[in-house]
Design an enzyme around this catalytic site. Structure first.
Site, mmCIF file in Angstrom:
data_model
loop_
_atom_site.group_PDB
_atom_site.id
_atom_site.type_symbol
_atom_site.label_atom_id
_atom_site.label_comp_id
_atom_site.label_asym_id
_atom_site.label_seq_id
_atom_site.Cartn_x
_atom_site.Cartn_y
_atom_site.Cartn_z
ATOM 1 N N GLY A 37 121.937 -7.808 -27.366
ATOM 2 C CA GLY A 37 121.590 -9.089 -26.749
ATOM 3 C C GLY A 37 121.410 -10.158 -27.790
ATOM 4 O O GLY A 37 122.003 -10.094 -28.872
ATOM 5 N N GLU A 64 122.041 -4.768 -31.652
ATOM 6 C CA GLU A 64 123.375 -5.373 -31.729
ATOM 7 C C GLU A 64 123.200 -6.773 -31.174
ATOM 8 O O GLU A 64 123.062 -6.961 -29.961
ATOM 9 C CB GLU A 64 124.382 -4.589 -30.873
ATOM 10 C CG GLU A 64 124.604 -3.158 -31.302
ATOM 11 C CD GLU A 64 125.447 -3.042 -32.563
ATOM 12 O OE1 GLU A 64 125.904 -4.071 -33.095
ATOM 13 O OE2 GLU A 64 125.626 -1.905 -33.030
ATOM 14 N N CYS A 103 130.327 -11.166 -28.291
ATOM 15 C CA CYS A 103 129.537 -11.324 -29.523
ATOM 16 C C CYS A 103 130.449 -11.464 -30.728
ATOM 17 O O CYS A 103 130.153 -12.202 -31.655
ATOM 18 C CB CYS A 103 128.605 -10.136 -29.688
ATOM 19 S SG CYS A 103 129.440 -8.571 -29.477
HETATM 20 P P1 NAP Z 1 119.731 -11.846 -23.805
HETATM 21 O O1 NAP Z 1 119.142 -12.973 -23.080
HETATM 22 O O2 NAP Z 1 119.085 -11.406 -25.054
HETATM 23 O O3 NAP Z 1 119.839 -10.642 -22.763
HETATM 24 C C1 NAP Z 1 120.264 -9.374 -23.154
HETATM 25 C C2 NAP Z 1 119.409 -8.343 -22.452
HETATM 26 O O4 NAP Z 1 118.084 -8.421 -22.977
HETATM 27 C C3 NAP Z 1 119.270 -8.567 -20.948
HETATM 28 O O5 NAP Z 1 119.185 -7.313 -20.309
HETATM 29 C C4 NAP Z 1 117.962 -9.303 -20.848
HETATM 30 O O6 NAP Z 1 117.357 -9.183 -19.599
HETATM 31 C C5 NAP Z 1 117.167 -8.576 -21.898
HETATM 32 N N1 NAP Z 1 115.992 -9.268 -22.404
HETATM 33 C C6 NAP Z 1 115.942 -10.510 -22.928
HETATM 34 N N2 NAP Z 1 114.683 -10.771 -23.360
HETATM 35 C C7 NAP Z 1 113.935 -9.665 -23.091
HETATM 36 C C8 NAP Z 1 112.558 -9.305 -23.279
HETATM 37 N N3 NAP Z 1 111.694 -10.142 -23.838
HETATM 38 N N4 NAP Z 1 112.167 -8.085 -22.864
HETATM 39 C C9 NAP Z 1 113.025 -7.223 -22.292
HETATM 40 N N5 NAP Z 1 114.321 -7.515 -22.089
HETATM 41 C C10 NAP Z 1 114.770 -8.711 -22.478
HETATM 42 O O7 NAP Z 1 121.246 -12.103 -24.185
HETATM 43 P P2 NAP Z 1 122.287 -12.985 -23.437
HETATM 44 O O8 NAP Z 1 122.160 -14.341 -23.996
HETATM 45 O O9 NAP Z 1 122.272 -12.809 -21.988
HETATM 46 O O10 NAP Z 1 123.603 -12.232 -23.972
HETATM 47 C C11 NAP Z 1 124.378 -12.714 -24.922
HETATM 48 C C12 NAP Z 1 123.910 -12.384 -26.331
HETATM 49 O O11 NAP Z 1 124.122 -11.013 -26.604
HETATM 50 C C13 NAP Z 1 124.736 -13.138 -27.350
HETATM 51 O O12 NAP Z 1 123.950 -13.577 -28.414
HETATM 52 C C14 NAP Z 1 125.723 -12.107 -27.791
HETATM 53 O O13 NAP Z 1 126.319 -12.371 -29.031
HETATM 54 C C15 NAP Z 1 124.907 -10.885 -27.784
HETATM 55 N N6 NAP Z 1 125.754 -9.697 -27.704
HETATM 56 C C16 NAP Z 1 125.862 -8.896 -28.786
HETATM 57 C C17 NAP Z 1 126.689 -7.797 -28.775
HETATM 58 C C18 NAP Z 1 126.819 -6.897 -29.965
HETATM 59 O O14 NAP Z 1 127.300 -5.788 -29.816
HETATM 60 N N7 NAP Z 1 126.437 -7.319 -31.149
HETATM 61 C C19 NAP Z 1 127.416 -7.514 -27.632
HETATM 62 C C20 NAP Z 1 127.302 -8.352 -26.532
HETATM 63 C C21 NAP Z 1 126.455 -9.437 -26.586
HETATM 64 P P3 NAP Z 1 117.433 -10.351 -18.483
HETATM 65 O O15 NAP Z 1 118.847 -10.466 -18.062
HETATM 66 O O16 NAP Z 1 116.558 -9.829 -17.419
HETATM 67 O O17 NAP Z 1 116.932 -11.590 -19.152
#
Ligand code: NAP
Length: 462
Positions: free
Chosen positions: A208, A230, A264
């Protein structure tokens, strides 16, 4: 927290799911623990057989699975099918190789050290938090190695892909898994923290954002348990003076726009050496202009809506921030539909190092084009980022490509293609892109106990 399916092409809410109760969370941890005790006692061959069955189910029902992805997060149906196939490949990879990779290792220790082996044992329950951009692949990428290793998983998936999350749990059950091998939970933030703190939960894996990474890793550290992260990326895409520019422009347009730019490791910063800048920009603009935005279920669509209206609004706000910081934003191609979470493909030029956008990740169809004096300057610009996920180098000289790769501060470098995802290649980054690796043996060993067992000469003198 609100777990709902909202079709990003229409912005209509399709279904909503209630948050888990505290009692359900407690029950799930109990179930995961009993499943672990049962699962750890099975042979690796039996676990591998389960993964093979799951892979087959995914392939046999590819269309049903793919349609869930397109409905919930809007990816074009062809990419959804590819994600289902990739997930099946990962399951099969671990089914085929897990038994050998988990075999005990006899150490080449001196006789006085005894007959020593390292035995790979599962740890127990793992908690995984996953994002919406590849709803099946993300779950399988962390799950397949851990199921073959003997661990069980509690899953908190992104709140906008609740049906994909449930489908993964059902897939495992349909394949014959014990109840509790994978449990999907619609948890709140507080419940998530409580799961991490539970003594029976032995590891945490998050994919995330940086923000979520800091929170989850802190919670895991407080509980003294291992985490893997990741996180985001702003992959550099270097085009050197000897590159095949037409090929680079073609790959660049793909690398930046698959999954509507919500990857990502997509090619977010194109760093062009001066001598190819104009030629690349012209060819690249033409490639981007040829993208066709529309219904992601339509086979001819090549540019999907973003995953939600909020995601689209956030990307537009970042374009505004870039322009306010002095960048030039050029919208490209036919106008995208006015309903649904679409963003017009946009090319940002004149982005200077003092522009706040320069070091940020933009999760959508927006390309940052940067000019470099030469290859060394391109490397310096590439490394001037908080992220270190992947990167690409376009050159017709393999040795030169490898030399540039050696200087990029990232977890992955691809020469002559954008950073990719494959079942048999590892994935992960450094710096703000996180720590730990997923896939191949590296991902498998993240959550196993390398237990040393030494047999001494029990009849000999001490
Ligand atoms: P995000 O907001 O961090 O969400 C990712 C996951 O984390 C979701 O299931 C979200 O739940 C959960 N989450 C967020 N804050 C949390 C907390 N305080 N406690 C528990 N769970 C929590 O990420 P996003 O913006 O939707 O996704 C995109 C990001 O992910 C980008 O930065 C992208 O580059 C990165 N990503 C990285 C990879 C890799 O392999 N490096 C792959 C894909 C994506 P909720 O939906 O309920 O908020």
């Amino acid at each position: 927290m609100s777990y709902s399916t909202v079709n990003p092409f229409t912005n209509q809410t399709v279904a909503s799911f209630p948050d888990a109760t505290d009692a359900e969370v407690d029950q799930a941890i109990d179930t995961a623990e009993s499943a672990f005790q049962e699962w750890r006692a099975t042979t690796v061959a039996d676990r591998a057989a389960l993964l093979t069955r799951a892979a087959k189910l995914l392939r046999d029902q590819s269309e049903e699975y793919a349609r869930i992805l397109t409905l919930e997060m809007g990816k074009v149906i062809g990419e959804a099918r590819a994600e289902v196939a990739l997930s099946a490949d990962i399951l099969q990879w671990y089914a085929d190789r897990g038994p050998d990779l988990l075999a005990p290792r006899t150490l080449d220790a001196a006789p006085a050290s005894g007959r020593a082996q390292v035995v790979k044992e599962p740890l127990g329950i793992l908690y995984t938090v996953e994002p919406w951009n590849f709803p099946f692949y993300q779950v399988v990428r962390v799950g397949a190695p851990q199921w073959v290793a003997g661990n069980t998983i509690l899953l908190k998936h992104a709140s906008n892909v609740p049906q994909a999350a449930a489908a993964m749990e059902k897939l495992l059950l349909d394949a014959g898994a014990p109840v509790g091998l994978l449990q999907n939970l619609y948890v709140t933030r507080d419940q998530s923290a409580r799961i991490i703190a539970d003594e029976r939960v032995r590891g945490v894996a998050l994919t995330g954002s940086e923000e979520a990474g800091r929170i989850i890793a802190t919670q895991a550290a407080q509980a003294l348990k291992k985490s893997t992260l990741e996180l985001g990326g702003a992959d550099a895409f270097l085009v050197l003076d000897d590159a095949d520019v037409a090929k680079a422009a073609h790959w660049g347009a793909f690398g930046r726009h698959w999954n509507a730019g919500q990857v990502c490791c997509s090619s977010k910063r194109m760093i062009l050496v001066d001598s190819v800048y104009d030629e690349y920009l012209k060819a690249y603009t033409a490639e981007v202009a040829a993208l066709k935005a529309g219904d992601p279920f339509d086979e001819s669509t090549t540019l999907a809506p973003l995953s939600s209206q909020k995601a689209a609004d956030d990307v537009r706000a970042l374009i505004g921030e870039a322009v306010a910081g002095g960048a030039t934003a050029t919208e490209v191609g036919e106008p995208v539909p006015t309903t649904g979470a679409f963003v017009q493909p946009t090319i940002l030029t004149n982005v200077t190092a003092d522009n706040p956008i320069y070091r940020k990740e933009i999760f959508g169809p927006v390309s940052m084009i940067l000019r470099a004096a030469d290859a060394d300057d391109a490397i310096a610009i590439a490394n001037d980022s908080p992220f270190g996920l992947g990167g690409s180098v376009f050159t017709q000289d393999e040795e030169r490509g490898r030399a540039v790769a050696a200087k990029l501060d990232t977890g992955m470098v691809y020469i002559n293609q954008p950073t990719g995802v494959k079942a048999d290649l590892p994935f992960g980054g450094v710096r703000h892109s996180g720590y730990g690796r997923e896939l191949i043996d590296l991902g498998l060993y993240e959550f196993v106990n390398d237990k040393l067992v030494v047999v001494s000469d029990i009849d000999g003198a001490f």
